[in-house]
Design an enzyme around this catalytic site. Sequence first.
Site, PDB file in Angstrom:
ATOM      1  CG  ASN A  11      -2.208  -0.821   0.895  1.00 51.28           C
ATOM      2  OD1 ASN A  11      -3.075  -0.415   0.125  1.00 51.28           O
ATOM      3  ND2 ASN A  11      -2.278  -2.017   1.467  1.00 51.28           N
ATOM      4  CG  ASP A  28     -10.182  -3.133  12.148  1.00 49.89           C
ATOM      5  OD1 ASP A  28      -9.328  -2.315  11.784  1.00 49.89           O
ATOM      6  OD2 ASP A  28      -9.920  -4.341  12.316  1.00 49.89           O
ATOM      7  CD  GLU A  54     -10.690   7.533  22.347  1.00 47.77           C
ATOM      8  OE1 GLU A  54     -11.132   6.912  23.320  1.00 47.77           O
ATOM      9  OE2 GLU A  54     -10.416   8.740  22.369  1.00 47.77           O
ATOM     10  N   GLY A  55     -11.638   2.640  18.863  1.00 49.53           N
ATOM     11  CA  GLY A  55     -11.882   1.192  18.801  1.00 49.53           C
ATOM     12  C   GLY A  55     -10.986   0.530  17.766  1.00 49.53           C
ATOM     13  CG  ASN A  80      -6.422   0.728   9.374  1.00 49.75           C
ATOM     14  OD1 ASN A  80      -5.294   0.433   8.966  1.00 49.75           O
ATOM     15  ND2 ASN A  80      -7.254  -0.188   9.844  1.00 49.75           N
ATOM     16  CG  HIS A 111     -10.107  -4.174   8.084  1.00 49.13           C
ATOM     17  ND1 HIS A 111      -9.218  -4.731   8.978  1.00 49.13           N
ATOM     18  CD2 HIS A 111     -11.127  -5.051   7.967  1.00 49.13           C
ATOM     19  CE1 HIS A 111      -9.689  -5.898   9.380  1.00 49.13           C
ATOM     20  NE2 HIS A 111     -10.845  -6.124   8.783  1.00 49.13           N
TER      21      HIS A 111
HETATM   22  C1  GRF Z   1      -3.338  -5.052   3.746  1.00 51.91           C
HETATM   23  O1  GRF Z   1      -4.087  -6.179   3.423  1.00 51.91           O
HETATM   24  C2  GRF Z   1      -4.167  -4.088   4.549  1.00 51.91           C
HETATM   25  O2  GRF Z   1      -5.516  -4.111   4.225  1.00 51.91           O
HETATM   26  C3  GRF Z   1      -3.970  -4.569   5.952  1.00 51.91           C
HETATM   27  O3  GRF Z   1      -2.641  -5.002   6.004  1.00 51.91           O
HETATM   28  C4  GRF Z   1      -2.198  -5.365   4.707  1.00 51.91           C
HETATM   29  C5  GRF Z   1      -0.975  -4.558   4.419  1.00 51.91           C
HETATM   30  O4  GRF Z   1      -0.367  -4.929   3.226  1.00 51.91           O
HETATM   31  N1  GRF Z   1      -4.276  -3.533   6.901  1.00 51.91           N
HETATM   32  P1  GRF Z   1       0.876  -4.108   2.659  1.00 51.91           P
HETATM   33  O5  GRF Z   1       1.956  -4.125   3.739  1.00 51.91           O
HETATM   34  O6  GRF Z   1       0.417  -2.721   2.361  1.00 51.91           O
HETATM   35  O7  GRF Z   1       1.311  -4.852   1.454  1.00 51.91           O
END
Ligand code: GRF
Length: 209
Positions: free
Chosen positions: A16, A147, A144-145, A109, A111
Site C-alpha cells: 500500500n 476497525d 478509539e476502537g 486505516n 482494512h
Molecule cells: C493489507 O491487506 C491491509 O488491508 C492490511 O494489512 C495489509 C498490508 O499490506 N491492513 P501491505 O503491507 O500494504 O502490502
Amino acid sequence: MKPLQLAVLASGRGSNLQAIMEAIEKGQVKAEIRVVISDKRDALALEKAEKQGIPANYVNPREYSGKEAFEEAILKLVREFSCECIVLAGFMRILSPFFVREAGIPILNIHPSLLPSFQGLHAQRQAIDYGVRYSGCTVHFVDEGVDTGPIIMQAVVPVYPDDDEDTLAQRILVEEHRIYPQVIELLGQGRIKREGRKVILLEEGEGIE
Ligand code: GRF
C-alpha cells in the site's frame, strides 16, 4: 494548495505504501510522504521508503517502558516531520485511545474486508469461512476502537468458491491500491467531511481548504 504531509506507519511488505508513492509520483495524489515508521526492523516498507529517499524509521517497541511511551516516540516523529495525516498501511499494532487523542490529526486505516464485517486479524480468512459471496476493503478514520472508525470508502470484490485466503487477499489488494490513494487525494483537497459516524465526500470545488 500545498501537498498533504503524510506519515505512513507500516509493519510489513508495504504494497500500500508503494501504491501511494506511485500515485504521488504520477501526480494523481498531491501529497508528500514525509516519514515512514515501522515497529519491525526488517519491514520491507522501510526498504521501499529508503529507495525513494524517504526518511525511514524503525521504532523498537522493546526500547520503551510501555505502550504509551512507544506511541509517544511515534508521535514525536510525526510532529518533527510536521505531518498532517497519519496513514496506517499494514501497521500490525493496535493504537491506544491515548495515541488517537494525542495525534490531533486524521488517522487513516485500510482494512481488507467490508467493515463492519470481519474486523481484526485474518479478515480474508474470516470472510471465506463465513461463506460470503462478496468481500472487499474499507478505508476508514481510526477512532478509539479497533476497525470501528467512520467509513470513508469501500470497494467490493467477489468471493469465488475455490478461493483461499491468498487468492482473495490478492483480489482485494488490487482494490486497496486503488482506493487508498484516492482517499488521500480527497482528504488533501478538503473533500472529506465528517459528521459523526457519517463521512460525506464532497464534489470537486465544494471542498474547504
Ligand atoms: C493489507 O491487506 C491491509 O488491508 C492490511 O494489512 C495489509 C498490508 O499490506 N491492513 P501491505 O503491507 O500494504 O502490502
